[in-house]
Enzyme design. Sequence first.
Site, short mmCIF file in Angstrom:
data_model
loop_
_atom_site.label_atom_id
_atom_site.label_comp_id
_atom_site.label_asym_id
_atom_site.label_seq_id
_atom_site.Cartn_x
_atom_site.Cartn_y
_atom_site.Cartn_z
N CYS A 38 0.78 -1.33 -0.21
CA CYS A 38 -0.12 0.08 0.07
C CYS A 38 0.71 1.30 -0.04
O CYS A 38 0.57 2.22 -0.81
CB CYS A 38 -1.06 0.01 1.29
N HIS A 61 -1.81 6.52 5.23
CA HIS A 61 -0.55 5.62 5.23
C HIS A 61 0.41 6.12 4.57
O HIS A 61 1.32 5.38 3.91
CB HIS A 61 -0.97 4.18 4.87
#
Length: 655
Positions: free
Chosen positions: A152, A213
Amino acid sequence: MVEPGQYETEQRYYLIKLRQGVSHYLLKSGIPTQNQCLLIHTRFSPVLLSGEKLQTVEEILTSSSKKVGSMLHQKNTWTSLSITMITFLILKPSKSNCLANLKPNIVLLLADDLGIGDIGCYGNSTIRTPNIDRLAKEGVKFTQHIAAASVCTPSRAAFLTGRYPIRSGMTSYNGLPVLQWIAASGGLPSNETTFAKILQKEGYTTGLIGKWHLGLNCESRIDHCHHPLNHGFDFFYGMPFSLMGDCEYSVLSEKREKLEMRLNFYIQIIVLAIFTFTIGRFTGLFPVPWKITIGIAIIGFLFFLTQHFLYILIKYGDCFLMRNHTITEQPMNFKRTTYLILKEAFSFIERNKHEPFLLIISFLHVHTPLVTTEKFLQRSKHGLYGDNVEEMDWMVGEVLETLDKEGLTKSTLVYFTSDNGGSLESQIGSEQHGGWNGIYKGGKGMGGWDGGIRVPGILRWPGVLAAGRVIDDPTSLMDIYPTVAHLGGGEVPQDRVIDGRDLMPLLQGEVQQSDHEFMFHYCLSYLHAVRWHQKDSGIVWKVHYMTPVFHPKGSGACYGRGVCPCFGKGVTHHDPPLLFDLSKDPSETHPLSPDTEPLFDLVIEKVERAIQDHQATLTPVSEQLNTFNNIWKPWLQPCCGTFPLCWCDWEEDHI
């Protein structure tokens, strides 16, 4: 909203207002014709979709033409309009150029770890995804949509910047593949230009709701150097880090498991050392001073405490919600997280429906620990994972319904994708908690195999994009960058390499092939594979230089390891490289050789020249995911109380 004071003259103001009304009407009515493009294409910079919901051309003319008409007798006005009309009659703007003046709303829906095989429109017949399927039916579906990384953090960095993560430093050679702590100093560098920054400058209101993130702080716990608001977003609500098992006590995260194993090893060494030193002291064989023995014992006790309090540190330190710069819930109460995410999305759309907006909804679904509301539990045929997918699909439907209700469907480009493929190694006992990647080999964390990087890609814009169309050419998540920048009236930066390509000519049929010839598939900073789209033949070749060693052998994944390694003993180096013809073998099960493929040497030579050209464009940058930038630093820990007593719940007052 346009105000007279923003322009040099009242005349200019009302001319722009007239074009805004016409543009809004045309966009609500569908794709503009070439003549309609000329009508709105004046030499003054447009500020379109102003929110004046004029339903007919008559209303538009009534509202603005009186002011404009009273000024048209002025010589300079006639000259201006004449020059403009003559210019555009000569240039005859294309559909994509015309759309650049319409400034649609842009809603980007980003799933987390969703397998391409988990959706009905990509072949799944057992998980119900009617809303995502509706998007594909009403829009365009890509079958070879490729993420720039199989995990990710780097994938999301590439998505936002239109650049391979190795260019921005969102990777490393010897670190971990993603950010491990919210209190780490690594993150998306401030000198990177996201498409949100571009659209923000073009008058868009920009928002990000859900997972980030991409880092938070650099030097102090409040500097927010990597925060979304520092990267072009006007509004942020969500989780600045990522879901992990420890956010729910019932699940052990890979991070905590590895840390506990390491601490346990250190504790055993310390216990052995203390025992040895004590025996040596009493026997006189090696009289180690008691101060040293006691000091080592204290260190061992601290390791013991750390091992037993890791869960609390991670749950309270990493699992929290923020609204802009303020922590609103620490730790998260997952019984209401889905509701809060949707509530903020609805509110953002409602607040900004009269002006062009960019909204990214970055779902926490379907990352472990698969937080699912009670309404969707035990509904699917695939356990908790299937329940979580179906809940995310419901959330997509709620967003689409809100656009319908607000009358924004025809003026909004909607995009759905996932940051990477499904995680094959995510299991609890015999139950699979990760996604299914269909016929494609591999999964999350595997740099080159398509199962980790081939993801759903769906775009819908009623009246502009043909409904039900399927495009098989290679495309990339990075392509969203130049596409939305262009649609928003902006330009991509000229001082750096942008790896994405504008999708609108392909989407609207102006070209028949994707602009991508080569795609480079990295694992960390290591180039594992290259894809070559041989346009004269239509063949898509795939060359693998490194592949992960599956564990156990032949299992197709790295079970027991969390994710597959990118280098060292955990990979196999191929010389000569593995070659696949994806046009005939999309599952990458039958490697070709010089004996079976006459073009083998030509393909390898062509790809290796492309690698040299690509590597010549790379410049040294600071590695954001190296060991130093990816360790927990107490002084960077966000805390809504007095550290380490980090606890608050401001969401209760907003429900």
